[in-house]
Design an enzyme around this catalytic site. Structure first.
Site, PDB file in Angstrom:
ATOM      1  CB  THR A  53       8.869   4.387   2.652  1.00  0.00           C
ATOM      2  OG1 THR A  53       9.386   4.917   1.420  1.00  0.00           O
ATOM      3  CG2 THR A  53       9.473   5.153   3.808  1.00  0.00           C
ATOM      4  CE1 TYR A 142       5.332   2.166  -5.435  1.00  0.00           C
ATOM      5  CE2 TYR A 142       4.928   0.685  -3.583  1.00  0.00           C
ATOM      6  CZ  TYR A 142       5.734   1.611  -4.224  1.00  0.00           C
ATOM      7  OH  TYR A 142       6.939   1.980  -3.661  1.00  0.00           O
ATOM      8  CE  LYS A 171       4.793   5.527  -4.378  1.00  0.00           C
ATOM      9  NZ  LYS A 171       5.137   4.943  -3.058  1.00  0.00           N
TER      10      LYS A 171
END
Length: 313
Positions: A53, A142, A171
């Site tokens: 993001t 991630y 994540k």
């Protein structure tokens, strides 16, 4: 840095804030400070910066470090800080992770190297190198195969979790919910697992997840944080209220992905006066007129949650 010594305390809604740019494309540190204050005032349990993001691949290493420095200064140890420090280059990943450690980050969020499509053994060696280089810094993998074209397997996560004390979690940004369960089954619930898929955030808590790093927290941070808090009460009424928030967030989740994230979120944040410009860097573009029509409609549908600044007590 105070959360670094006990990463098990890093739980709840870790907001992955956008990286604001000025209208001419420069880093906007003032808007970044505003966003971080907004998140903390709303009750977010932690801050992340430089994940998908945050448009990290469109920034230089120096810009990413400068943004981390601004974030650390604004957060001031009030909540955990988990910056994204990964890259498709090992040298950049090590440089960014070193900067995060020196600046006082509580953990480093390291994306799987993208484009190259490494094997599971190569992924193990990649993360092992990072973990060895920074033994005092918690490392979080991630996993986002939709962007990297590679999926870190549960067995690889287990191997890293077993071999390195500072490899503490992952994540998971995959829509394969079975994958979440297999990772926790392989490693045990002492592994910290956060969901990066908005509509799997609440379901993950039922499996023993640590929380979520959800882009919708950019728009409704109070609601996302409260959803976690209500579920964690263990009270049937609270858990039912958490489910209610999950479903009420659907329109804002859909809004995020009308066009490529984070362009829709930045447009909304600009309209709300939280950032000075909705600028996204190439190869992204601002939402089209057709996209804006959908975004406006979804904002009307779910926009009441964007007004919930503080988590209810």
């Amino acid at each position: 840095m105070k959360f670094r010594s006990d990463p098990s305390t890093v739980r709840g809604s870790i907001a992955p804030v956008v990286t604001p740019f000025t209208a001419d494309g420069a880093l906007d540190h003032d808007s970044l400070r505003t966003l971080i204050r907004f998140q903390m005032d709303a009750g977010s349990h932690g801050i992340s910066l430089g994940g998908s993001t945050g448009e990290p691949s469109a920034q230089s290493v120096a810009e990413r470090i400068a943004a981390m420095r601004t974030a650390v200064e604004e957060i001031g140890d009030r909540v955990p800080f988990l910056p994204g420090t990964g890259s498709h280059k090992l040298e950049e990943t090590l440089e960014l992770t070193d900067a995060a450690m020196q600046l006082g980050a509580d953990a480093a969020l390291v994306i799987t190297p993208y484009y190259a499509r490494p094997t599971q053994e190569a992924l193990y060696q990649w993360y092992a190198r990072v973990a060895r280089e920074f033994p005092d810094l918690p490392i979080v993998a991630y996993n986002v195969p939709s962007r990297t074209a590679v999926d870190i397997a549960p067995e690889t996560v287990k191997r890293l979790f077993t071999d390195f004390d500072n490899f503490v979690g992952v994540k998971e940004t995959t829509k394969d919910f079975e994958h979440f369960s297999r990772v926790l089954h392989a490693c045990g619930r002492s592994l910290l697992v956060w969901s990066g898929i908005e509509l799997l955030c609440l379901p993950l808590l039922a499996l023993g997840g640590a929380g979520f790093v959800s882009a919708v927290a950019n728009l409704a941070p109070g609601a996302v944080a409260r959803m976690y808090e209500l579920w964690e009460t263990g009270d049937p009424a609270g858990m039912d209220a958490a489910r209610d928030l999950h479903y009420r967030l659907h329109p804002l989740v859909d809004l995020l992905f009308v066009e490529t994230n984070p362009a829709p979120a930045k447009w909304v944040l600009h309209q709300q006066g939280r950032i000075a410009s909705p600028h996204v860097r190439p190869p992204l573009t601002s939402p089209t007129e057709a996209g804006l029509t959908k975004i406006r409609a979804l904002l009307v549908e779910g926009g009441d949650l964007t007004a919930q600044i503080g988590a209810a007590k």
